[in-house]
Design a protein around this motif. Structure first.
Motif, PDB file in Angstrom:
ATOM      1  N   VAL A 117      38.463  28.424  50.408  1.00 24.53           N
ATOM      2  CA  VAL A 117      38.363  27.301  49.458  1.00 24.53           C
ATOM      3  C   VAL A 117      38.012  27.807  48.067  1.00 24.53           C
ATOM      4  O   VAL A 117      38.621  27.409  47.066  1.00 24.53           O
ATOM      5  CB  VAL A 117      37.307  26.275  49.947  1.00 24.53           C
ATOM      6  N   GLY A 118      37.020  28.697  47.993  1.00 31.45           N
ATOM      7  CA  GLY A 118      36.580  29.226  46.705  1.00 31.45           C
ATOM      8  C   GLY A 118      37.694  29.924  45.938  1.00 31.45           C
ATOM      9  O   GLY A 118      37.806  29.766  44.711  1.00 31.45           O
ATOM     10  N   ARG A 119      38.542  30.678  46.651  1.00 28.79           N
ATOM     11  CA  ARG A 119      39.651  31.384  45.996  1.00 28.79           C
ATOM     12  C   ARG A 119      40.620  30.402  45.341  1.00 28.79           C
ATOM     13  O   ARG A 119      41.093  30.620  44.222  1.00 28.79           O
ATOM     14  CB  ARG A 119      40.408  32.243  47.018  1.00 28.79           C
ATOM     15  N   ARG A 120      40.917  29.303  46.045  1.00 32.88           N
ATOM     16  CA  ARG A 120      41.853  28.311  45.485  1.00 32.88           C
ATOM     17  C   ARG A 120      41.267  27.629  44.250  1.00 32.88           C
ATOM     18  O   ARG A 120      41.966  27.367  43.272  1.00 32.88           O
ATOM     19  CB  ARG A 120      42.207  27.276  46.554  1.00 32.88           C
ATOM     20  N   ILE A 121      39.968  27.332  44.299  1.00 29.74           N
ATOM     21  CA  ILE A 121      39.319  26.722  43.139  1.00 29.74           C
ATOM     22  C   ILE A 121      39.351  27.693  41.956  1.00 29.74           C
ATOM     23  O   ILE A 121      39.643  27.303  40.818  1.00 29.74           O
ATOM     24  CB  ILE A 121      37.857  26.324  43.480  1.00 29.74           C
ATOM     25  N   ALA A 122      39.075  28.966  42.243  1.00 26.15           N
ATOM     26  CA  ALA A 122      39.088  29.982  41.186  1.00 26.15           C
ATOM     27  C   ALA A 122      40.474  30.106  40.553  1.00 26.15           C
ATOM     28  O   ALA A 122      40.606  30.191  39.319  1.00 26.15           O
ATOM     29  CB  ALA A 122      38.649  31.330  41.762  1.00 26.15           C
ATOM     30  N   ASP A 123      41.515  30.088  41.376  1.00 27.57           N
ATOM     31  CA  ASP A 123      42.890  30.184  40.851  1.00 27.57           C
ATOM     32  C   ASP A 123      43.206  29.004  39.933  1.00 27.57           C
ATOM     33  O   ASP A 123      43.839  29.161  38.882  1.00 27.57           O
ATOM     34  CB  ASP A 123      43.897  30.230  42.008  1.00 27.57           C
ATOM     35  N   ILE A 137      39.589  28.128  32.268  1.00 30.16           N
ATOM     36  CA  ILE A 137      38.164  27.787  32.344  1.00 30.16           C
ATOM     37  C   ILE A 137      37.386  29.001  32.871  1.00 30.16           C
ATOM     38  O   ILE A 137      37.764  29.597  33.877  1.00 30.16           O
ATOM     39  CB  ILE A 137      37.942  26.565  33.262  1.00 30.16           C
ATOM     40  N   HIS A 138      36.307  29.357  32.195  1.00 31.22           N
ATOM     41  CA  HIS A 138      35.488  30.498  32.612  1.00 31.22           C
ATOM     42  C   HIS A 138      34.623  30.122  33.809  1.00 31.22           C
ATOM     43  O   HIS A 138      34.145  28.980  33.917  1.00 31.22           O
ATOM     44  CB  HIS A 138      34.583  30.953  31.461  1.00 31.22           C
ATOM     45  N   TYR A 139      34.396  31.088  34.684  1.00 31.90           N
ATOM     46  CA  TYR A 139      33.527  30.850  35.846  1.00 31.90           C
ATOM     47  C   TYR A 139      32.836  32.149  36.257  1.00 31.90           C
ATOM     48  O   TYR A 139      33.293  33.257  35.944  1.00 31.90           O
ATOM     49  CB  TYR A 139      34.329  30.272  37.021  1.00 31.90           C
ATOM     50  N   VAL A 140      31.706  31.997  36.946  1.00 32.83           N
ATOM     51  CA  VAL A 140      30.959  33.120  37.511  1.00 32.83           C
ATOM     52  C   VAL A 140      30.849  32.886  39.016  1.00 32.83           C
ATOM     53  O   VAL A 140      30.498  31.779  39.447  1.00 32.83           O
ATOM     54  CB  VAL A 140      29.546  33.239  36.900  1.00 32.83           C
ATOM     55  N   VAL A 141      31.133  33.908  39.806  1.00 30.16           N
ATOM     56  CA  VAL A 141      31.084  33.790  41.267  1.00 30.16           C
ATOM     57  C   VAL A 141      29.743  34.307  41.777  1.00 30.16           C
ATOM     58  O   VAL A 141      29.272  35.372  41.354  1.00 30.16           O
ATOM     59  CB  VAL A 141      32.233  34.585  41.926  1.00 30.16           C
ATOM     60  N   ALA A 142      29.123  33.557  42.685  1.00 30.20           N
ATOM     61  CA  ALA A 142      27.944  34.015  43.433  1.00 30.20           C
ATOM     62  C   ALA A 142      28.357  34.109  44.899  1.00 30.20           C
ATOM     63  O   ALA A 142      28.712  33.099  45.503  1.00 30.20           O
ATOM     64  CB  ALA A 142      26.785  33.045  43.265  1.00 30.20           C
ATOM     65  N   GLU A 143      28.347  35.303  45.452  1.00 26.01           N
ATOM     66  CA  GLU A 143      28.897  35.543  46.792  1.00 26.01           C
ATOM     67  C   GLU A 143      28.035  36.579  47.512  1.00 26.01           C
ATOM     68  O   GLU A 143      27.557  37.540  46.896  1.00 26.01           O
ATOM     69  CB  GLU A 143      30.348  36.034  46.661  1.00 26.01           C
ATOM     70  N   GLN A 144      27.828  36.379  48.824  1.00 24.31           N
ATOM     71  CA  GLN A 144      26.992  37.310  49.601  1.00 24.31           C
ATOM     72  C   GLN A 144      27.740  38.554  50.063  1.00 24.31           C
ATOM     73  O   GLN A 144      27.113  39.541  50.442  1.00 24.31           O
ATOM     74  CB  GLN A 144      26.414  36.581  50.823  1.00 24.31           C
ATOM     75  N   ASN A 145      29.068  38.505  50.036  1.00 23.98           N
ATOM     76  CA  ASN A 145      29.862  39.641  50.496  1.00 23.98           C
ATOM     77  C   ASN A 145      29.997  40.666  49.369  1.00 23.98           C
ATOM     78  O   ASN A 145      30.632  40.416  48.352  1.00 23.98           O
ATOM     79  CB  ASN A 145      31.248  39.155  50.942  1.00 23.98           C
ATOM     80  N   ARG A 146      29.404  41.830  49.561  1.00 24.35           N
ATOM     81  CA  ARG A 146      29.402  42.862  48.522  1.00 24.35           C
ATOM     82  C   ARG A 146      30.816  43.351  48.185  1.00 24.35           C
ATOM     83  O   ARG A 146      31.125  43.636  47.026  1.00 24.35           O
ATOM     84  CB  ARG A 146      28.558  44.058  48.957  1.00 24.35           C
TER      85      ARG A 146
END
Length: 566
Positions: free
Chosen positions: A436-442, A449-458
């Motif tokens: 879901v996050g990838r589609r929103i980012a695309d 629109i600028h965005y910052v990702v917070a993700e637990q997967n290094r």
């Protein structure tokens, strides 16, 4: 017992007692698997009263192994494994090596051979995927980052075990067992086995990958549910048997590859669903037959050995896994969750033990010790998951080493100083970069629109930074992570992670740092969606509602177009 009725009697006793003891185990808040093992002990030769036919039960168990391995192959996801490969691959291999070394050390103290110690150690090193999946599902963390790492870790363990099942008969002779001739070079035996396996894999990838799905499509077109179920089961068992006869590889490997090849087909979900009842029934027969081989007297005759086995399973390999996860710079919560996930053994351990005995490598006592360790560790495992949060708090309060590991600077936990300030004002903070996050980012990129990702997967954060996309690693429920994502100047917080356990904390932290921030949340539960709307005031999207809304809009638009055309 009439000879001609022994098969029916054995199946009836195994399924009947399995049902009774399985229900009792579930009522006691234990996995049903513990009940199936207990049923096997009751109808086995080691306890008084009715005794089922052990040889017939063993043959039925072989079918259970085939269908279990077919199910593992059917659910094996290379993409899920690749997402966590940097932690799951080295972590699982090192943890298997440590646990195997512990098993070999114990076996040496007991005067067993190197071959016996090797099989024994490997059996103690691999956790049960069945037990893990049920534990994660019951706690709602299967789709969380910790859940994905734990499952990926066990997938690597499964793959290593499949390789061991293939190679063990080849090296059994040189190790003093009944495999290849002891005079034959171990390298010759290994080379011959690997050639056979290579030929089988090539055949499955070149021929089976096309033939198997094509055959299932032909059967599916008959619109007969029975025929489709029969085709799936026949293919699983048939490929397993054929691989053994034609290529000399194990039933387990053949069934595993049958499942893997079928996963390529669009019919894989239907195949999994249709074959599930029969797989479950035969897996019960497998666990009951394993229980029949258990001698309860091992608990009386060798209590210290049993304690040693349980210590390796629950403490030894779990502590090793926890230290490995922490060394790979993952948070303490992930380390404890993974270690709790591994603190049990199950189906693959039984398969390895049975193979070790059939090859003359391991004494019968080894199988009883492994079974005792499995029953105790599976029974205790739910308590370990319950202890994750208290243990985490205790370690942070009492262990300077853990605090030092957690507080050591992590380059991925802080945004680089080179990120332009205009990209960190009025931006979207996107928590979770999954499907879901990838589609929103695309969509955000397409709109500039600028965005910052917070993700637990290094791995994901590292890949995003290489593409010059601002991203920080960590759990967004912790204030430091949202501070690094510059939530104080953000316009919108989008929580796209499937892990909804920490959502309230994320929103409370974000609102405290930025009272004007808009919040958008995804969820899959209607009751949870209502509570989130009331508690947070954010916009909550429920998967089923959004899908129904989109389909409805499409239907209405189609009808309007049709009316205009007329």
């Amino acid at each position: 017992m009439h000879h001609e009725l022994s098969l029916i009697t054995t199946i009836a006793a195994a399924l009947g007692f399995g049902l009774l003891f399985g229900m009792l185990a579930v009522r006691l808040k234990l996995p049903a698997l513990v009940g199936y093992l207990a049923a096997g002990i009751v109808i086995g030769p080691a306890t008084p009263g009715f005794v089922a036919d052990v040889s017939l039960a063993s043959q039925l168990a072989e079918i259970g192994v085939m269908l279990l391995m077919f199910g593992v192959g059917l659910h094996f996801s290379l993409r899920d494994l690749l997402d966590v490969r940097r932690i799951a691959l080295p972590g699982a291999i090192l943890q298997i090596a440590v646990a195997t070394a512990m098993g070999i050390g114990m076996a040496h103290l007991w005067g067993w051979s190197l071959g016996a110690g090797l099989v024994f150690g490997l059996a103690l090193s691999v956790a049960s995927t069945v037990v893990l999946l049920r534990a994660l599902e019951s706690r709602g963390i299967l789709d969380s980052m910790n859940g994905r790492i734990a499952v990926g870790w066990l997938v690597v363990e499964d793959l290593v075990t499949v390789l061991v099942l293939v190679l063990l008969p080849a090296i059994a002779g040189p190790l003093g067992g009944k495999g290849a001739d002891a005079d034959v070079s171990i390298w010759y035996a290994l080379g011959k086995t690997l050639l056979q396996v290579g030929a089988f894999i090539a055949f499955m990838l070149l021929v089976g990958r096309k033939l198997f799905p094509w055959f299932l499509w032909r059967v599916a077109k008959t619109n007969s549910r029975e025929l489709f179920t029969l085709a799936v089961i026949a293919a699983a068992v048939g490929i397993a048997y054929g691989s053994s006869e034609l290529f000399g590889v194990s039933f387990a490997l053949g069934a595993f590859f049958a499942g893997m090849v079928l996963r390529e087909s669009d019919l894989s979900h239907r195949a999994a669903e249709e074959s599930l009842p029969l797989r479950d029934a035969f897996s019960v027969l497998f666990f009951v037959s394993v229980g029949m081989l258990f001698d309860p007297m091992v608990l009386v005759d060798s209590p210290l050995k049993v304690l040693g086995v349980v210590a390796v399973i629950i403490f030894g390999k779990s502590i090793a896994a926890m230290l490995l996860v922490l060394a790979l710079r993952y948070p303490l919560n992930t380390a404890i969750t993974v270690s709790a996930s591994l603190a049990q053994i199950g189906e693959f351990s039984f398969i390895l033990a049975a193979l070790g005995i059939s090859l003359g490598l391991m004494p019968q006592e080894g199988q009883s010790l492994i079974l005792a360790g499995a029953i105790i560790s599976i029974a205790v495992n739910p308590l370990l998951f319950t202890a994750i949060e208290p243990l985490q708090r205790w370690l942070r309060a009492n262990s300077a080493a853990v605090r030092k590991l957690e507080s050591s600077p992590d380059p991925l936990a802080e945004l680089p100083m080179t990120v332009p300030h205009e990209r960190l004002s009025g931006q979207v903070v996107l928590v979770g970069y999954g499907r879901v996050g990838r589609r929103i980012a695309d969509a955000l990129i397409a709109q500039g629109i600028h965005y910052v990702v917070a993700e637990q997967n290094r791995e994901i954060v590292d890949a995003l930074r290489k593409r010059d996309q601002p991203a920080v690693v960590g759990n967004a429920a912790e204030p430091a992570v949202l501070i690094q994502a510059h939530i104080a100047r953000a316009a919108v917080l989008v929580i796209a992670t499937p892990d909804t356990f920490h959502v309230r904390t994320m929103i409370e932290t974000a609102k405290a740092l930025n009272p004007t921030v808009r919040v958008v949340v995804r969820t899959h539960n209607e009751q949870e969606a209502e509570l989130l709307r009331e508690d947070t005031g954010g916009k909550v999207f429920l998967g089923e509602h959004e899908l129904a809304g989109s389909m409805t809009r499409y239907v209405l638009d189609t009808l309007k177009d049709a009316q205009h055309a007329h």
